[in-house]
Write a protein that holds these residues in place. Structure first.
Motif, PDB file in Angstrom:
ATOM      1  N   THR A 271       0.853  -1.185   0.000  1.00 39.27           N
ATOM      2  CA  THR A 271       0.000   0.000   0.000  1.00 39.27           C
ATOM      3  C   THR A 271       0.892   1.239   0.000  1.00 39.27           C
ATOM      4  OG1 THR A 271      -1.832   1.094   1.117  1.00 39.27           O
ATOM      5  CG2 THR A 271      -0.189   0.051   2.526  1.00 39.27           C
ATOM      6  N   ARG A 272       0.273   2.406   0.151  1.00 42.79           N
ATOM      7  CA  ARG A 272       1.007   3.666   0.104  1.00 42.79           C
ATOM      8  C   ARG A 272       0.594   4.564   1.262  1.00 42.79           C
ATOM      9  NH1 ARG A 272       5.422   3.974  -3.461  1.00 42.79           N
ATOM     10  NH2 ARG A 272       5.086   2.178  -4.830  1.00 42.79           N
TER      11      ARG A 272
ATOM     12  N   SER B 194       4.419   9.658  -1.766  1.00 39.32           N
ATOM     13  CA  SER B 194       3.600   8.544  -1.298  1.00 39.32           C
ATOM     14  C   SER B 194       4.481   7.311  -1.155  1.00 39.32           C
ATOM     15  CB  SER B 194       2.457   8.287  -2.289  1.00 39.32           C
ATOM     16  OG  SER B 194       1.473   7.467  -1.730  1.00 39.32           O
TER      17      SER B 194
ATOM     18  N   ARG C 148      -6.678   4.995   5.104  1.00 39.50           N
ATOM     19  CA  ARG C 148      -6.272   4.430   3.820  1.00 39.50           C
ATOM     20  C   ARG C 148      -5.740   3.000   3.934  1.00 39.50           C
ATOM     21  NH1 ARG C 148      -3.647   8.506   1.615  1.00 39.50           N
ATOM     22  NH2 ARG C 148      -2.479   7.310   0.068  1.00 39.50           N
ATOM     23  N   PHE C 149      -5.390   2.549   5.150  1.00 36.12           N
ATOM     24  CA  PHE C 149      -4.824   1.205   5.334  1.00 36.12           C
ATOM     25  C   PHE C 149      -5.895   0.149   5.624  1.00 36.12           C
ATOM     26  CE2 PHE C 149      -1.585   4.296   6.680  1.00 36.12           C
ATOM     27  CZ  PHE C 149      -0.572   3.988   5.785  1.00 36.12           C
TER      28      PHE C 149
ATOM     29  N   VAL D  89      -5.232   0.907  -1.650  1.00 37.05           N
ATOM     30  CA  VAL D  89      -5.516   1.949  -0.653  1.00 37.05           C
ATOM     31  C   VAL D  89      -7.028   2.148  -0.613  1.00 37.05           C
ATOM     32  CG1 VAL D  89      -3.334   3.222  -0.758  1.00 37.05           C
ATOM     33  CG2 VAL D  89      -5.140   3.765  -2.379  1.00 37.05           C
TER      34      VAL D  89
ATOM     35  N   CYS E  65      -4.987  10.251  -3.341  1.00 38.88           N
ATOM     36  CA  CYS E  65      -4.881   9.040  -4.166  1.00 38.88           C
ATOM     37  C   CYS E  65      -4.088   9.301  -5.438  1.00 38.88           C
ATOM     38  CB  CYS E  65      -6.263   8.482  -4.490  1.00 38.88           C
ATOM     39  SG  CYS E  65      -7.111   9.337  -5.823  1.00 38.88           S
TER      40      CYS E  65
ATOM     41  N   ALA F 111      -0.529   8.588  -4.693  1.00 38.73           N
ATOM     42  CA  ALA F 111      -0.317   7.144  -4.622  1.00 38.73           C
ATOM     43  C   ALA F 111      -0.299   6.525  -6.010  1.00 38.73           C
ATOM     44  CB  ALA F 111      -1.410   6.500  -3.766  1.00 38.73           C
TER      45      ALA F 111
END
Length: 499
Positions: A8-9, A16, A80-81, A107, A122, A125
């Motif tokens: 993920t980011r 990011s 976001r996680f 994400v 986003c 990312a």
């Protein structure tokens, strides 16, 4: 082995960085622990993830669950996680295939019912994921931002179930619809301004060379009108510049509009604080100067701003970026903006007019002007007086030159500068000024005389040379001549100590 890794980011400024979400299921009393420097919103994700899994008809493992967000020293914030954590639990418990996660990044924030909700940043990312040659799965609500990044394979999902069906190969998630780049339409045109030929000339010089400019004069002479029409004569943004500006807006609460290719124009009120202007808070957020990156920052009624607020502009005006330092983090935001300011010559606004309307004392006038420091004025290349219009000029029906015509000239001159020196004239540094702004003995003598008479600083000397270089480009002259330096000197009225 009850171990799964999901990519993920995180969000750190406009960068990011990659985060590895490592999920391990072990024996013992049921527990759910998240490690790796998570802040409150990340710690709360365990409740959102548990409810989302159960409401999406998945089994939530009654085992000891450990989630590690690596690297451990990188601060993690926001929801976001949620999606990568949920997918990691499903992979570790063998409810989805682990191999399907290798070339993907995720994400997204989860609702309790399993729906995916919009996240900030986003676009940052998506741009970073493309550089790592992976595809990215995002919430469908982020489609507008995701469609701007054409270099990354992006898939959109509305629920956790849709993501899992994609990973099982039962269906394929849709990609964002690539929108046709909108035509930049400026609602404000330069032909609406009557008279003010010198101010219009100075505005075109500022646009051609990327120079900072200050308009001063009595109320109602068109200072704000001139400033607001600067974006209409600036060259259109290149795609990489537009993406960079859009990425900054993406991490704030502002939504991207269809005019994302237009140059930003920010006009904060004079009550704005220093933090609002340069950025700050915790975690550090971008301020007005970063939101104006690759565009225009307009400060109307300049002396009404707090002097402390104006002084924080000095460093980013020179460097083109702002470094915000806090105890927990140090973030760099780009801030390559073009400053346009407007002010009155005195508190009542009529100092120097023939109508004798000004009743300000000399002490009041000095106190008013002293709100703007010399070092800040030094960094403004053009100081332009905007006089009152005559009745004939106000009643004139003949329109001035349209913005589109001026923009074509400006774009041609900007392209000439980029071809010659890779940057516009306002961004030339010391060595580049010596190389591209060479003078003969007559020009050196003229500028030396002006330096002594006006008591100019070394910074003012460089600024005059850069403005003269722009005027020479506009006149199709290969070398700077005395007429170009003379005109550049007329735009240093504050150095003459008279308004």
């Amino acid at each position: 082995m009850s171990l799964a890794i999901v990519y993920t980011r995180a969000q750190f400024g406009i960068s990011s960085p990659l985060v590895r979400v490592e999920i391990h299921l072990s024996n013992g009393l049921p527990a759910f622990n998240i490690v790796g420097l998570p802040e409150t919103a990340v710690k709360e994700s365990k409740d959102r993830v548990r409810s989302a899994l159960l409401n999406s008809y998945f089994e939530f493992p009654q085992r000891r669950i450990t989630v590690n967000l690596s690297p451990a020293d990188l601060p993690k914030e926001g929801g976001r996680f949620d999606l990568p954590i949920a997918l990691g639990i499903l992979a570790a418990s063998e409810q989805i295939p682990k191999d399907s996660l290798k070339n993907l990044e995720f994400v997204g924030e989860l609702a309790l019912c399993g729906e995916l909700r919009e996240i900030k940043g986003c676009l940052c990312a998506a741009m970073a994921t493309g550089k790592n040659k992976r595809a990215l799965i995002l919430p469908a609500a982020n489609e507008t931002e995701a469609s701007l990044c054409k270099s990354t394979d992006i898939y959109l999902a509305s629920t956790l179930l849709e993501v899992c069906a994609h990973l099982h190969g039962r269906c394929t998630l849709p990609s964002p619809k690539q929108k046709v780049a909108p035509t930049v339409i400026h609602k404000k045109d330069l032909n609406e301004i009557k008279g003010q030929l010198q101010a219009r000339r100075a505005l075109e010089i500022a646009a051609c060379g990327g120079h900072n400019i200050l308009f001063y004069g009595p109320p109602g002479t068109g200072k704000s009108m001139l400033a607001s029409r600067l974006p209409s004569i600036l060259p259109e943004l290149e795609e990489n510049e537009a993406l960079e500006s859009a990425a900054i807006k993406s991490i704030t609460s502002e939504t991207l509009s269809d005019s994302w290719l237009s140059r930003p124009f920010r006009s904060p009120h004079h009550t704005a604080s220093a933090v609002a202007l340069v950025g700050g808070s915790s975690p550090p957020k971008p301020g007005e100067i970063s939101l104006a990156h690759n565009g225009v920052l307009f400060l109307d009624e300049l002396p009404e701003f707090s002097r402390h607020v104006l002084e924080v502009l000095r460093e980013p005006m020179e460097s083109g970026h702002i470094c915000i330092s806090r105890a927990s983090a140090q973030v760099n935001y780009p801030a390559n903006f073009q400053l346009v300011a407007a002010m009155n010559p005195c508190p009542c606004g009529f100092y120097g007019e023939d109508s004798d309307r000004c009743n300000c004392s000399s002490a009041q006038v000095k106190r008013y002007r002293d709100k703007i420091s010399g070092p800040l004025l030094d960094r403004i290349d053009l100081h332009v007086k905007v006089d009152s219009l005559t009745v004939e000029e106000i009643q004139s029906k003949s329109p001035g030159e349209a913005s589109e015509i001026v923009r074509q000239r400006v774009s041609e001159i900007r392209m000439q500068q980029i071809t010659r020196q890779k940057v516009c004239n306002a961004q030339l540094d010391g060595k580049e000024i010596s190389y591209y702004c060479q003078l003969t003995n007559s020009e050196k003598s003229l500028l030396a005389h002006a330096m002594r008479k006006l008591n100019l600083s070394a910074r003012s000397y460089d600024r005059i040379l850069k403005v003269a270089r722009t005027i020479a480009d506009m006149e199709k002259s290969e070398n700077i001549q005395c007429t170009h330096i003379s005109e550049a000197l007329t735009y240093r009225n504050f150095d003459r100590q008279q308004l």
